[in-house]
Motif scaffolding. Sequence first.
Motif: not given
Ligand code: SF4
Lengths: 82, 653
Positions: B74, B77, B177, B282-283, B286, B288-290, B480, B482
Motif C-alpha cells: 500500500s 503512491r 487512479r 486497487g493500486c 496493495c 487491500v485492493a479497495c 496510502c 488507509f
Molecule cells: S487501500 Fe485502496 S487506495 Fe489505498 S493503496 Fe490500497 S487499493 Fe489503493
Amino acid sequence: MVEVKLYASLRAAAGEKRFLTEASSVKALLREAKERYGNEFAAKLKLATILVNGKNIAHLKWKNTRLQDGDVVSIFPPLAGG
Amino acid sequence: MIGGYMGKVLEVDLASNRVKKYALPDRMLELYVGNKGLGARLLYDLLPPSADPLTEKNVFIVTTAPLTGSGAPSSNRFNITTKSPLTGAIVNSNCGGDFGIHLKRAGYDALIITGKARRPVYLKVDGDDVSIEDAAELWGLDTQKTQEKLPAGTGKIVIGPAGENLVKFASVISEERVAARGGVGAVMGSKNLKAVIAGGDQKVRVAHEEKFKNTCKKWRELSRRHPATGEELPRYGTAAFVNKCNATYTLPTRNFRYGTFSEADAVSGETLAEKYLVKNIGCRGCPVACGRQVELNGKKIKGPEYETVGLLGPNIMNADLSAIIEFNYQADLLGLDTISLGNTLGFVMEAGEKGLLITDLAFGKTSGISRAIEDIAYRRGLGDDMAEGVRFLSKKYGGEEFAIHVKGLEIASYEPRGAVGQGLGYAIASRGGCHIAAGYPIYLEANGPITVDPHSTIGKPGLVILNQTTMEAVSSLGCCIFTVYMFLPRQLIEINARSRFVSKMIRSGFLYGGNLIGRALSLPAWTLPVPPPFFMLPQVKAHAHCTGRRFTLGRLMELGKRVVNMDRIFNLREGLTAADDTLPARLTEELQRSEEPNSRVPLAKMLPKYYQFRGWSSDGVPRSKTLKALSIEQEPSLPGAAADSSGAAIAGN
Ligand code: SF4
C-alpha cells in the motif's frame, strides 16, 4: 416494533438486511440476533458498533439502553474507506 | 546514498526545452522525506511568490517517497504538488497509479516541471533520455484513449479535455487512479502538457533488505487480519461508509442541507457489491485492493468510491447507483474531480431552485447531468461558469451561505454538523475542504468503531491535531492513508465493544486527553525516542529499514507537524489569512436537525485552541520559535531554483 438494520459483512452473515423485534433493550436484542443468525454472525458481533436512532450506545446506556416502539437500531462491523 | 531514494530529481522547463538533473540535499530529504512533505518544501522553494497558478510561472511537482516502488504494501503512491488554480493555496494530490514506480525506475525521486510549452506536448522520460514530444494527436482525447495511445509498459500521468480547457477542478489520471483535487489537471493544461510518461530499469535499493522484507511480510499479514482493511474494505470498497455516514447524520444530502438520505442503501457499498461488482481492483502492490471493477450495460469499468457516491448521489438527491457509476466513468474520462463536481451540481440545483440562476438541473433528477458534465469539461454555456467551481458561482450569482467550500475547494463527502471536529479540520486544512488534510477526525467521532461525542467541542482541537499530524506524516512516507486504519488494532476494537468500562476509558482518553495530546505533540522529537507500536503503525519500521535511518515516534510526529507548518507558511506567503480558516454559513449557523441543538459547527470555540496548540499566533501565523523547533527555513533552500535558466537543452517542440 423495533427495526434492526444490519450492514456490510454482518448483513452477509445474517443473510438479510433487517429484522423486526420486540426486544426491550439492546442486550435482549443482541441475544435474539445471535440465536437467529448463528455463530458466524455472533463472532462478528464482537467487533460491532451499535447505534440506536443514530447514537452510539457508548453514549447512551450501553447494552442496557432501553428500546421503544419505532426505534431504529443499526449494527455495523468496523469499516474503513474515505 | 540513503536507502529507498534514487538520488536525483529531474527538472524540465517546457519554455526553453532545458533539463536539469540534480541531487537534493540530504538534509532536505531527512526533514521532508517524500511525497507530500517533500512536495510542500519544493513548491515553497521553487514557486515565485504570488505567481498566477495558470501561467507559465506555476511549478508542477511530482514527488515519490523512499517506500514508493520498494515492495512495501500500500505504498506505491506519488504526489502532485502545485499552486491550486481553484484556491490559490497549496494543493497536494496523492495518487495510487503506477507513475511513481516508473519514475523511480527511470532513476528519479521527483519531477519538477516549469514554464509553458508553445503547443501541446507530452514529456517522455526514458531513464537518462528526456524528450519533449508533440502531442497534437493526443490533444482532445479522453484520459483512457490518451493512455492507450502512449507506449505500453511506461508509467503515465495524463489529462483529459477538462484539463486542456483549464477547468479549475480538472484531475490527473494514472492508470485508473486519480490525483483529483484542486485542479492539478488544469495546471498541466495551462502548460500545454497533455501527459508525462516515464520508464527505466533501475531498482529501488533498500538499506536492510532482509529486515525490510520481513517487516513488509508482517505488515501485509497485519493488514489482512485487521477487520477493516482485511475484510470490510476489500469486500465493500470505500462506499461501505455510505450507510454508516447515513446512520450518523454525516452523509451530505441535498447540497449539505441534511445529513441523511432515505434511499442511502440503494447507493451503498453493499448494493454496489451485490449488483455491480465484478472484482476488486486497487493500486499496485496493495493487498487491500479497495477499488471496484463493475459491470454496467455489458461494459467492465471502474466503480465509484465513497466520495463520488456521496456527492453524485445523496448530495444531489440521486438514488440511482447505475447513474452514479456512469457519471463517475464520464468524469474520469474527461478528467474531472468528482468531489468538486458533485458539489458544483448541488450548488447549481439549489441556486436554480431559489431563482438565482436558470438551469434545468434539479435535485432528484438525473436527466441533464451527463450533458452538464460535458458542458463543464468543454466550458459550454453555464458549464463555463460551473468549471470555475462553487466559490466563483456563489460570487457571481449569490448564495454564498450555501456554497459548500473552504478556501475555494469544495467540501468532501462528510457533513460536519454530525461530527464537529471534522468541521474544524475542514476549516483549517491547508488545501481547503479536504477530508484528508482535515485529519479525518470523523473516524473517531462518527463513522469508526470507537467514537467520542460527535457534537462536543471538548478535546476536538487536540484530536484534529493528532490525526492531521499522523496522516501528514504517513502520507509523506509514501503510504496510502488507509494504512492508518490499523492505528485502532483489532484487539482494541474488540475490547472496546465488550467492556463498557474500557470503552469509557478509551473514549475519555481521546476526549479529555485530546487537548493533552495536542500539547504533547508540541514537544520535540527527542522526548519520544521510541518507535511506535508495530501493530499500530508498521509503516514506520518499514521506512526505517528501507532508508537505513532510525525513525522514532517523535520523528514521525515532528514530520507531520513540519508538513502542516510548511503548508501554512506557503499559504500565508500566497496571501491567505486566518479569515480563510472558515466554513460556509450553512454549516456554522443553520441547525442540521431541529431536535439536536448542537447540530452545527461551533468553529469559533475550537479554532483559537487549535492555533494555540500548533504554536501559532491568534492570527494563525506560526511563531518563529515553532518554525525553528521544526527546522523550517523561511528562505528558499534549494540550490537550483526554477528561475535559474541553466541546464542542458533537449529535443523539443
Ligand atoms: S487501500 Fe485502496 S487506495 Fe489505498 S493503496 Fe490500497 S487499493 Fe489503493
